[in-house]
Scaffold this motif. Structure first.
Motif, short mmCIF file in Angstrom:
data_model
loop_
_atom_site.label_atom_id
_atom_site.label_comp_id
_atom_site.label_asym_id
_atom_site.label_seq_id
_atom_site.Cartn_x
_atom_site.Cartn_y
_atom_site.Cartn_z
N VAL A 102 0.85 -1.18 0.00
CA VAL A 102 0.00 0.00 0.00
C VAL A 102 0.89 1.24 0.00
CG1 VAL A 102 -1.79 1.29 1.23
CG2 VAL A 102 -1.85 -1.22 1.22
N SER A 103 0.55 2.22 -0.82
CA SER A 103 1.38 3.43 -0.97
C SER A 103 1.27 4.33 0.24
CB SER A 103 0.92 4.20 -2.22
OG SER A 103 -0.34 4.82 -1.95
N LYS A 104 2.16 5.31 0.30
CA LYS A 104 2.02 6.41 1.25
C LYS A 104 0.83 7.27 0.81
CE LYS A 104 6.99 6.69 2.20
NZ LYS A 104 8.21 7.55 2.10
N ILE A 105 0.36 8.12 1.70
CA ILE A 105 -0.71 9.05 1.34
C ILE A 105 -0.15 10.08 0.35
CG2 ILE A 105 -2.31 10.81 2.20
CD1 ILE A 105 -2.25 9.34 4.91
N PHE A 106 -0.90 10.33 -0.71
CA PHE A 106 -0.46 11.34 -1.68
C PHE A 106 -1.68 12.14 -2.14
CE2 PHE A 106 -1.49 7.53 -4.05
CZ PHE A 106 -2.17 7.98 -5.18
N ARG A 107 -1.40 13.31 -2.71
CA ARG A 107 -2.48 14.22 -3.10
C ARG A 107 -2.49 14.46 -4.59
NH1 ARG A 107 -4.17 19.89 -0.01
NH2 ARG A 107 -6.16 20.18 -1.10
N THR A 108 -3.68 14.49 -5.16
CA THR A 108 -3.89 14.93 -6.54
C THR A 108 -4.88 16.07 -6.51
OG1 THR A 108 -5.81 13.55 -7.05
CG2 THR A 108 -3.64 12.51 -7.27
N ARG A 109 -5.26 16.55 -7.67
CA ARG A 109 -6.24 17.65 -7.70
C ARG A 109 -7.62 17.20 -7.22
NH1 ARG A 109 -5.35 16.78 -13.40
NH2 ARG A 109 -7.19 15.94 -14.48
N PHE A 110 -7.81 15.87 -7.08
CA PHE A 110 -9.11 15.37 -6.62
C PHE A 110 -9.17 15.25 -5.09
CE2 PHE A 110 -8.23 13.44 -10.79
CZ PHE A 110 -9.24 14.06 -11.52
N GLY A 111 -8.03 15.07 -4.47
CA GLY A 111 -8.01 14.90 -3.02
C GLY A 111 -6.84 14.03 -2.58
N PHE A 112 -7.01 13.37 -1.40
CA PHE A 112 -5.96 12.49 -0.87
C PHE A 112 -6.27 11.04 -1.23
CE2 PHE A 112 -5.65 16.20 1.97
CZ PHE A 112 -4.29 16.45 1.87
N HIS A 113 -5.19 10.29 -1.55
CA HIS A 113 -5.35 8.89 -1.95
C HIS A 113 -4.37 8.00 -1.19
CE1 HIS A 113 -7.02 10.13 -6.07
NE2 HIS A 113 -6.34 11.22 -5.72
N ILE A 114 -4.72 6.74 -1.13
CA ILE A 114 -3.75 5.65 -0.98
C ILE A 114 -4.11 4.63 -2.04
CG2 ILE A 114 -3.19 5.93 1.47
CD1 ILE A 114 -5.20 3.68 2.08
N LEU A 115 -3.12 3.86 -2.48
CA LEU A 115 -3.41 2.82 -3.47
C LEU A 115 -2.65 1.55 -3.12
CD1 LEU A 115 -0.75 2.42 -5.52
CD2 LEU A 115 -1.62 4.52 -6.52
N LYS A 116 -3.17 0.46 -3.60
CA LYS A 116 -2.51 -0.83 -3.42
C LYS A 116 -2.23 -1.42 -4.80
CE LYS A 116 -2.95 -5.44 -1.37
NZ LYS A 116 -3.83 -6.40 -0.65
N VAL A 117 -0.99 -1.80 -5.04
CA VAL A 117 -0.62 -2.42 -6.31
C VAL A 117 -0.97 -3.90 -6.25
CG1 VAL A 117 1.27 -2.97 -7.88
CG2 VAL A 117 1.19 -0.72 -6.76
N GLU A 118 -1.94 -4.30 -7.06
CA GLU A 118 -2.42 -5.68 -7.03
C GLU A 118 -1.59 -6.59 -7.93
OE1 GLU A 118 -4.70 -6.34 -4.96
OE2 GLU A 118 -5.87 -4.52 -4.64
#
Length: 655
Positions: free
Chosen positions: A207-223
């Motif tokens: 699972v990634s660190k918290i990061f921000r885009t123009r949409f908001g804050f995300h985390i993601l998991k590489v499946e």
């Protein structure tokens, strides 16, 4: 291509060759006391040396006359005010903007981004994500609140809780209801840049660190990670899924199976698609879809079947997606291109992508170091008081006395930038939706953006002063545009429309434009001796060319060719030794071919009429007009050549 495009295209290609020249400067000549220097003369001479066909133009004495003539014409254009023509001004501005783009690009960073993008394109990543929405211009308080919410979810994901369950419960991405956060496979340039970077730098299963885009804050998991499958072009036949209320739920399945049997029986896929496919956007094209990559379609199942086909024209068995039943035929696979093949395309994508912010940031940093700049804090404080909370509602208007703020707010080197320009900038920024509070913080943020914009504008304004190659090209293009307009006005149109002058010029020079002896004739040719003999027999029996070809060219075999026309003595279309007399020649062999010539008429040598040599005559008349015009310009302007300097430059160019 228009005449102007050709003229300036040649002019520009010549100009590019002059990049990097740095000769010492001396005044070579003056026109009405305006100096012209040896470095420009030397640069232009060198770059044109291999382009001129007339050897006399390579002679430096002759070339100096040509160069002075060129500058005289440019001076005349300015004297006539052609540089004030709005069309000229806009065309020059457009060209300068295009050329200047090269000087706003950080080559090193661009190359790094191109390499990064290409390397990422070698893989496809399957990732799931969780999004907590927050506007990119949100207040610090709202941003912190969203971050804290994401932080709580991230802790649970890092602890090993089921990612799909967390996404279903907490993600504010509207698509989570359907995909439980799973975005499927994607490669570079498919997601916003920060999201892409998080996906490509997070290990598989993590699972990634918290990061921000123009949409908001995300985390993601590489499946999962796999090699990029490239792109694929397929055709398909689709029968829509049955509606819940349909009585026969197997109707679509049975229909697609019947179509598949017809394909197996040898019927054409394209014809069946046109007749039966219920995808109206592709059925008329035989079912062919635009090429696509992984993640570009709404159905992963469809993509997987399409990419599973390995050979062109291979056809899948019927299968079902959320849209309907399909049969897919492979048209073509498009593997990932090489780096060199994609380099230009990637540079273009980077220019339109969030990646370009890196290039802009690099330029801003360089300009802050490059120039001396200072803000008048007293003036800034006065301007800040004029901005109110109406800004947050996009209702703020400049006060009536805004035009009075002419005192400098910012000084870049020696350039003074008045406060009114900052107020104009603030008013336009309301559209960006900035929420920074209080107003003091907002205006500081806006001033920082204003400073960057002004530094960039100052850099743009001074490109000619900072880059000699840019100055050279712009000067030559500027002169080239003026020269084109001047020549069109003074010479080209006159030569075309001055019928009396052209007729007089023709009468003076017509003896230089004569036809040689000519023949009206038909030349027959063949590689087969027996066929040319048959053609000769038919000619003697008064058969015409078409009848001969109809008789001898049978069973789709061309045995005889003919060429009818008026041929001048020495023409390559006439067999060697052709006699200039009416009648039918003997068979002549040249190389692999046999020839017969039937001469119908002999036309003695004669002077060409004006219509017969109009193109050449107009061109020669233009040259005469131009030469006489240059002589007149030498009387209109005062030209002084520094002969000692010219002798020195001659020795440098021809040691």
């Amino acid at each position: 291509m228009s005449l102007k495009q050709f003229f300036l295209g040649l002019f520009f290609s010549m100009s590019i060759a002059g990049f990097g020249q740095n000769s010492s400067r001396e005044v070579l000549f003056t026109i009405n006391d305006k100096p012209y220097y040896t470095d420009e003369f030397s640069r232009v001479y060198k770059k044109n040396l291999d382009l001129v066909k007339d050897e006399s133009q390579k002679d430096l004495n002759q070339y100096l006359e040509l160069f002075i003539g060129y500058k005289l014409k440019v001076n005349k254009a300015y004297k006539l005010g052609l540089d004030k023509n709005p069309k000229y001004v806009n065309e020059l501005k457009s060209y300068r903007n295009q050329l200047a783009k090269n000087y706003f690009n950080d080559t090193k960073i661009t190359h790094e981004l191109v390499e990064e993008g290409y390397n990422r394109l070698q893989k496809e990543i399957r990732a799931s994500h969780i999004l907590i929405l927050v506007d990119e211009n949100a207040t610090p308080e709202d941003s912190l609140k969203a971050y804290k919410k994401m932080e709580e979810v991230a802790k649970r994901a890092y602890a090993g809780e089921d990612f799909a369950a967390l996404a279903t419960q907490y993600s504010e991405d509207p698509s989570v209801k359907d995909n439980k956060g799973d975005l499927g496979y994607f490669s570079a340039f498919r997601m916003v840049y920060p999201f892409e970077s998080a996906a490509f730098t997070t290990p598989k299963g993590k699972v990634s660190k918290i990061f921000r885009t123009r949409f908001g804050f995300h985390i993601l998991k590489v499946e999962a990670i796999r090699d990029n499958r490239g792109e694929v072009t397929v055709a398909h036949i689709m029968i829509l899924n049955p509606k819940p209320e349909d009585a026969d739920q197997d109707l679509a399945k049975n229909k697609i199976n019947d179509i598949y049997k017809k394909i197996q029986q040898g019927e054409k896929f394209e014809d069946l698609a046109k007749q039966f496919s219920e995808d109206k956007s592709s059925s008329s094209k035989g079912g062919v879809l635009n090429k696509f990559a992984s993640g570009q379609l709404s159905s992963e199942a469809f993509e997987n079947v399409a990419f599973s086909l390995s050979k062109p024209n291979e056809i899948s068995t019927p299968f079902q997606t959320q849209f309907g039943w399909h049969i897919v035929k492979l048209v073509e696979k498009h593997p990932v291109k090489t780096f060199e093949e994609m380099k230009g395309e990637l540079e273009n994508k980077i220019g339109k992508d969030e990646r370009s912010k890196k290039i802009t940031a690099s330029l801003n940093e360089k300009l802050r170091k490059k120039y001396t700049y200072k803000r008048d804090n007293k003036q800034f404080a006065a301007l800040t008081k004029l901005v109110t909370d109406d800004f947050y509602e996009s209702k703020w208007k400049q006060p009536e006395n805004a035009k009075d703020f002419t005192a400098p707010l910012l000084t870049i080197n020696a350039k003074k930038i008045e406060g009114k320009l900052f107020l104009d900038f603030v008013e336009k920024q309301q559209k960006a939706g900035l929420k920074i509070k209080p107003i003091a913080k907002l205006t500081e943020n806006l001033y920082d953006k204003f400073l960057e914009a002004q530094l960039t504008a100052y850099y743009d304004e001074n490109l000619e002063n900072e880059f000699q190659d840019f100055a050279n090209v712009m000067e030559e293009y500027r002169d080239g545009l003026l020269l084109f307009d001047l020549m069109e006005k003074e010479i080209w149109e006159r030569a075309k429309t001055d019928t009396l002058g052209l007729q007089k010029f023709y009468e003076e020079h017509k003896n230089e434009h004569q036809w040689k002896n000519r023949l009206e004739a038909t030349v027959f040719s063949s590689t087969k001796q027996d066929m040319i003999k048959k053609a000769l027999d038919l000619l003697k029996k008064k058969s015409d060319a078409q009848a001969i070809k109809d008789k001898l060219n049978v069973n789709n075999v061309i045995n005889i060719m003919s060429n009818t026309g008026t041929f001048e003595e020495g023409s390559d279309a006439l067999p060697k030794g052709t006699k200039f007399q009416v009648g039918i020649s003997d068979i002549v062999k040249e190389g692999e071919y046999y020839f017969i010539t039937k001469v119908d008429k002999v036309i003695p040598s004669s002077i060409k009429t004006l219509d017969e040599c109009r193109g050449k005559m107009v061109n020669d008349y233009q040259q005469q007009l131009e030469q006489g015009w240059v002589d007149d310009l030498k009387k209109e302007f005062t030209v002084k050549v520094n002969r000692d300097v010219f002798e020195r430059i001659k020795k440098q160019l021809h040691p």
